[in-house]
Design a protein around this motif. Structure first.
Motif, PDB file in Angstrom:
ATOM      1  N   PRO A 139      48.835   4.911 -11.936  1.00 62.53           N
ATOM      2  CA  PRO A 139      48.542   4.105 -10.748  1.00 62.53           C
ATOM      3  C   PRO A 139      48.622   2.612 -11.049  1.00 62.53           C
ATOM      4  O   PRO A 139      48.390   2.174 -12.182  1.00 62.53           O
ATOM      5  CB  PRO A 139      47.106   4.513 -10.402  1.00 62.53           C
ATOM      6  N   LEU A 140      48.939   1.849 -10.012  1.00 64.58           N
ATOM      7  CA  LEU A 140      48.974   0.386 -10.104  1.00 64.58           C
ATOM      8  C   LEU A 140      47.999  -0.192  -9.080  1.00 64.58           C
ATOM      9  O   LEU A 140      47.869   0.331  -7.973  1.00 64.58           O
ATOM     10  CB  LEU A 140      50.387  -0.140  -9.818  1.00 64.58           C
ATOM     11  N   ARG A 141      47.333  -1.293  -9.453  1.00 65.18           N
ATOM     12  CA  ARG A 141      46.349  -1.913  -8.560  1.00 65.18           C
ATOM     13  C   ARG A 141      46.944  -3.133  -7.882  1.00 65.18           C
ATOM     14  O   ARG A 141      47.620  -3.945  -8.520  1.00 65.18           O
ATOM     15  CB  ARG A 141      45.105  -2.333  -9.351  1.00 65.18           C
ATOM     16  N   LEU A 142      46.657  -3.248  -6.591  1.00 62.06           N
ATOM     17  CA  LEU A 142      47.043  -4.436  -5.829  1.00 62.06           C
ATOM     18  C   LEU A 142      45.846  -4.814  -4.970  1.00 62.06           C
ATOM     19  O   LEU A 142      45.579  -4.203  -3.942  1.00 62.06           O
ATOM     20  CB  LEU A 142      48.271  -4.151  -4.954  1.00 62.06           C
ATOM     21  N   GLU A 143      45.109  -5.801  -5.394  1.00 60.73           N
ATOM     22  CA  GLU A 143      43.894  -6.205  -4.705  1.00 60.73           C
ATOM     23  C   GLU A 143      44.221  -6.914  -3.389  1.00 60.73           C
ATOM     24  O   GLU A 143      45.265  -7.559  -3.248  1.00 60.73           O
ATOM     25  CB  GLU A 143      43.062  -7.139  -5.597  1.00 60.73           C
ATOM     26  N   GLY A 144      43.291  -6.781  -2.439  1.00 63.34           N
ATOM     27  CA  GLY A 144      43.426  -7.508  -1.186  1.00 63.34           C
ATOM     28  C   GLY A 144      44.197  -6.779  -0.101  1.00 63.34           C
ATOM     29  O   GLY A 144      44.374  -7.322   0.998  1.00 63.34           O
ATOM     30  N   TYR A 145      44.664  -5.569  -0.388  1.00 59.59           N
ATOM     31  CA  TYR A 145      45.419  -4.806   0.607  1.00 59.59           C
ATOM     32  C   TYR A 145      44.783  -3.427   0.773  1.00 59.59           C
ATOM     33  O   TYR A 145      44.500  -2.732  -0.213  1.00 59.59           O
ATOM     34  CB  TYR A 145      46.884  -4.663   0.192  1.00 59.59           C
ATOM     35  N   ASP A 146      44.550  -3.041   2.013  1.00 65.77           N
ATOM     36  CA  ASP A 146      43.898  -1.772   2.318  1.00 65.77           C
ATOM     37  C   ASP A 146      44.945  -0.736   2.697  1.00 65.77           C
ATOM     38  O   ASP A 146      45.577  -0.829   3.756  1.00 65.77           O
ATOM     39  CB  ASP A 146      42.909  -1.968   3.476  1.00 65.77           C
ATOM     40  N   PHE A 147      45.129   0.242   1.847  1.00 63.54           N
ATOM     41  CA  PHE A 147      46.130   1.280   2.085  1.00 63.54           C
ATOM     42  C   PHE A 147      45.521   2.542   2.687  1.00 63.54           C
ATOM     43  O   PHE A 147      46.024   3.638   2.495  1.00 63.54           O
ATOM     44  CB  PHE A 147      46.850   1.620   0.778  1.00 63.54           C
ATOM     45  N   TYR A 148      44.431   2.356   3.431  1.00 62.24           N
ATOM     46  CA  TYR A 148      43.785   3.486   4.101  1.00 62.24           C
ATOM     47  C   TYR A 148      44.550   3.840   5.380  1.00 62.24           C
ATOM     48  O   TYR A 148      45.102   2.971   6.054  1.00 62.24           O
ATOM     49  CB  TYR A 148      42.343   3.137   4.462  1.00 62.24           C
ATOM     50  N   ARG A 149      44.575   5.128   5.701  1.00 63.36           N
ATOM     51  CA  ARG A 149      45.168   5.592   6.951  1.00 63.36           C
ATOM     52  C   ARG A 149      44.449   6.861   7.385  1.00 63.36           C
ATOM     53  O   ARG A 149      43.626   7.410   6.650  1.00 63.36           O
ATOM     54  CB  ARG A 149      46.658   5.900   6.765  1.00 63.36           C
ATOM     55  N   ARG A 150      44.772   7.333   8.572  1.00 69.63           N
ATOM     56  CA  ARG A 150      44.188   8.568   9.078  1.00 69.63           C
ATOM     57  C   ARG A 150      45.270   9.611   9.314  1.00 69.63           C
ATOM     58  O   ARG A 150      46.427   9.265   9.599  1.00 69.63           O
ATOM     59  CB  ARG A 150      43.426   8.332  10.385  1.00 69.63           C
ATOM     60  N   PHE A 151      44.866  10.869   9.185  1.00 72.19           N
ATOM     61  CA  PHE A 151      45.700  11.972   9.609  1.00 72.19           C
ATOM     62  C   PHE A 151      45.263  12.359  11.028  1.00 72.19           C
ATOM     63  O   PHE A 151      44.099  12.177  11.399  1.00 72.19           O
ATOM     64  CB  PHE A 151      45.539  13.182   8.694  1.00 72.19           C
ATOM     65  N   TYR A 152      46.209  12.911  11.802  1.00 72.40           N
ATOM     66  CA  TYR A 152      45.921  13.236  13.200  1.00 72.40           C
ATOM     67  C   TYR A 152      46.422  14.630  13.560  1.00 72.40           C
ATOM     68  O   TYR A 152      47.377  15.134  12.971  1.00 72.40           O
ATOM     69  CB  TYR A 152      46.610  12.226  14.138  1.00 72.40           C
ATOM     70  N   PHE A 153      45.749  15.231  14.558  1.00 71.75           N
ATOM     71  CA  PHE A 153      46.273  16.404  15.253  1.00 71.75           C
ATOM     72  C   PHE A 153      47.005  15.902  16.486  1.00 71.75           C
ATOM     73  O   PHE A 153      46.578  14.925  17.120  1.00 71.75           O
ATOM     74  CB  PHE A 153      45.151  17.337  15.720  1.00 71.75           C
ATOM     75  N   VAL A 154      48.075  16.577  16.864  1.00 71.91           N
ATOM     76  CA  VAL A 154      48.790  16.196  18.080  1.00 71.91           C
ATOM     77  C   VAL A 154      49.285  17.447  18.792  1.00 71.91           C
ATOM     78  O   VAL A 154      49.774  18.382  18.160  1.00 71.91           O
ATOM     79  CB  VAL A 154      49.958  15.224  17.755  1.00 71.91           C
ATOM     80  N   TRP A 155      49.099  17.484  20.112  1.00 74.93           N
ATOM     81  CA  TRP A 155      49.618  18.584  20.921  1.00 74.93           C
ATOM     82  C   TRP A 155      49.976  18.055  22.305  1.00 74.93           C
ATOM     83  O   TRP A 155      49.561  16.951  22.695  1.00 74.93           O
ATOM     84  CB  TRP A 155      48.630  19.750  21.004  1.00 74.93           C
ATOM     85  N   HIS A 156      50.769  18.826  23.024  1.00 75.64           N
ATOM     86  CA  HIS A 156      51.204  18.410  24.358  1.00 75.64           C
ATOM     87  C   HIS A 156      50.026  18.526  25.332  1.00 75.64           C
ATOM     88  O   HIS A 156      49.290  19.506  25.321  1.00 75.64           O
ATOM     89  CB  HIS A 156      52.365  19.295  24.834  1.00 75.64           C
ATOM     90  N   LYS A 157      49.861  17.513  26.185  1.00 73.99           N
ATOM     91  CA  LYS A 157      48.748  17.527  27.133  1.00 73.99           C
ATOM     92  C   LYS A 157      48.820  18.704  28.095  1.00 73.99           C
ATOM     93  O   LYS A 157      47.794  19.169  28.600  1.00 73.99           O
ATOM     94  CB  LYS A 157      48.721  16.214  27.924  1.00 73.99           C
ATOM     95  N   GLN A 158      50.044  19.187  28.357  1.00 76.52           N
ATOM     96  CA  GLN A 158      50.207  20.327  29.260  1.00 76.52           C
ATOM     97  C   GLN A 158      50.093  21.656  28.530  1.00 76.52           C
ATOM     98  O   GLN A 158      50.165  22.718  29.159  1.00 76.52           O
ATOM     99  CB  GLN A 158      51.571  20.250  29.957  1.00 76.52           C
ATOM    100  N   LYS A 159      49.934  21.613  27.213  1.00 73.79           N
ATOM    101  CA  LYS A 159      49.853  22.832  26.413  1.00 73.79           C
ATOM    102  C   LYS A 159      48.455  23.433  26.525  1.00 73.79           C
ATOM    103  O   LYS A 159      47.454  22.743  26.301  1.00 73.79           O
ATOM    104  CB  LYS A 159      50.165  22.517  24.953  1.00 73.79           C
ATOM    105  N   TYR A 160      48.390  24.703  26.854  1.00 74.15           N
ATOM    106  CA  TYR A 160      47.092  25.367  26.928  1.00 74.15           C
ATOM    107  C   TYR A 160      46.555  25.569  25.514  1.00 74.15           C
ATOM    108  O   TYR A 160      47.234  26.096  24.636  1.00 74.15           O
ATOM    109  CB  TYR A 160      47.243  26.718  27.632  1.00 74.15           C
TER     110      TYR A 160
END
Length: 295
Positions: free
Chosen positions: A256-277
Motif C-alpha cells: 500500500p501507498l499513503r497519500l494524506e489529505g485525500y478521502d478515498f471513502y465510497r459507498r456501495f448501493y442496491f439498485v432496482w427499477h421503481k416499477q419492479k415488484y
C-alpha cells in the motif's frame, strides 16, 4: 379484462429478446403460439407494441410505456400464485454486480441464499456500474449491487455499506519505500486505471478531481485482477478497493501507498427499477446483504 397473463409473458419476453423465436423458447412455447398470443394482444386493443424490422422486434413508444406495468403485474401474479399455493417463500433471483462486488462479495452471498432456500437458483451478471444499471433499466436483472453513484428517475437506489480505495504498487517500485506520497509523486507516476464507467474509476476521479486531468494514465483495464498483475509487473501504480487487495498485501506481492489529505471513502448501493415488484426473494436478498456487512 381482455388480456391474459400468458399474453403479457409473451410480450415481456419479446421485449427482452427482441425476437419472437427466442421469446417462445424462453417460455417453452412454439413460435406460432407465441406469435399468435402477441398478435391477439395487439388486435384486442387495436394497438401496435413493436416496430417489426425483419425478424427483430423493437418496442415502440407505447410498448415502452406498457413494459414496466406488464413486468410489475406479472411479478405480482407470480407472488400471488406462490401465496395461494402456500409457498410464500423466496424464489430464484437474477442479480447484477459490479466487478469488485461480483468477484469478492456476491458469490458467497449467492451460496448462502441458495443454502437457506433449498431449490432456488441465483444467476449473477458481473459488469461495470454503467452496464449493471442498464440491465436493471431493461429488466434483464432483478436487482443490482453497484459501486458508483447513480441518479435516474426510473431507479430506486438504496445505500448499502462503505468501502475505501487504496493506492498501491509493486514492492520493488521506487515509490514503495516512501513513507508518504506527495503530489509530485502522484503526477510523475504511471497509472493503471479501471475503465470509464466503473464505480472505482468514478470515485478515484472525484477524490483527485483537482489533479486528475494531469495524471499520466498509461493503461485502462476492465478487470481488477488484470490491473493487479500489471502493477506486480512494474508497469505502474494503481488504486482499487481495499477488499480486492487483502490477499496480495498478505503475500507482499503488492504494497500500500499513503497519500494524506485525500478521502478515498465510497459507498456501495442496491439498485432496482421503481416499477419492479419487490418479491420475497428480493427482500430476503437485501436482508442477507445487510446482515453480511452488519448494516
Amino acid at each position: 379484462m381482455k388480456f391474459s397473463l400468458r399474453q403479457l409473458q409473451v410480450f415481456t419476453a419479446a421485449a427482452r429478446y427482441q425476437n419472437i423465436t427466442r421469446a417462445a423458447e424462453s417460455l417453452s412455447m412454439s413460435q406460432s403460439a407465441a406469435s399468435g398470443a402477441l398478435k391477439d394482444l395487439e388486435r384486442q386493443y387495436s394497438v401496435l407494441l413493436f416496430d417489426r424490422i425483419g425478424k427483430r422486434l423493437k418496442l415502440n413508444e407505447f410498448g415502452e410505456l406498457l413494459r414496466p406495468r406488464a413486468e410489475a403485474l406479472l411479478a405480482n401474479a407470480a407472488e400471488m400464485d406462490q401465496f395461494l399455493e402456500g409457498h410464500n417463500r423466496p424464489g430464484n433471483l437474477r442479480i447484477g454486480a459490479t466487478l469488485t462486488l461480483g468477484n469478492y462479495i456476491a458469490v458467497s452471498l449467492m451460496a448462502k441464499y441458495m443454502e437457506m432456500h433449498s431449490g432456488t437458483r441465483v444467476s449473477l451478471d458481473v459488469a461495470n456500474t454503467r452496464l449493471v444499471v442498464d440491465k436493471v433499466l431493461q429488466y434483464e436483472i432483478d436487482l443490482g449491487l453497484i459501486e458508483g453513484e447513480v441518479s435516474h428517475p426510473e431507479l430506486e437506489v438504496s445505500p448499502w455499506t462503505g468501502d475505501h480505495l487504496q493506492i498501491f504498487c509493486a514492492p520493488d517500485h521506487p515509490l514503495a519505500s516512501r513513507p508518504q506520497l506527495d503530489m509530485q509523486d502522484v503526477l510523475a507516476a504511471d497509472w493503471i486505471m479501471r475503465e470509464p464507467g466503473s464505480g472505482t474509476r468514478q470515485t478515484f476521479e472525484r477524490c483527485l478531481q483537482d489533479v486528475f486531468p494531469r495524471l499520466n494514465i498509461c493503461l485502462e483495464l476492465q478487470h481488477t485482477e488484470a490491473i493487479k498483475r500489471a502493477v506486480e509487473a512494474g508497469l505502474g501504480i494503481s488504486c482499487l478497493s481495499k477488499i480486492t487487495l487483502v490477499e496480495a498485501f498478505k503475500r507482499k506481492s503488492l504494497v500500500p501507498l499513503r497519500l494524506e489529505g485525500y478521502d478515498f471513502y465510497r459507498r456501495f448501493y442496491f439498485v432496482w427499477h421503481k416499477q419492479k415488484y419487490l418479491s420475497a426473494g428480493m427482500h430476503e436478498w437485501l436482508k442477507l446483504c445487510r446482515q453480511h456487512t452488519g448494516q
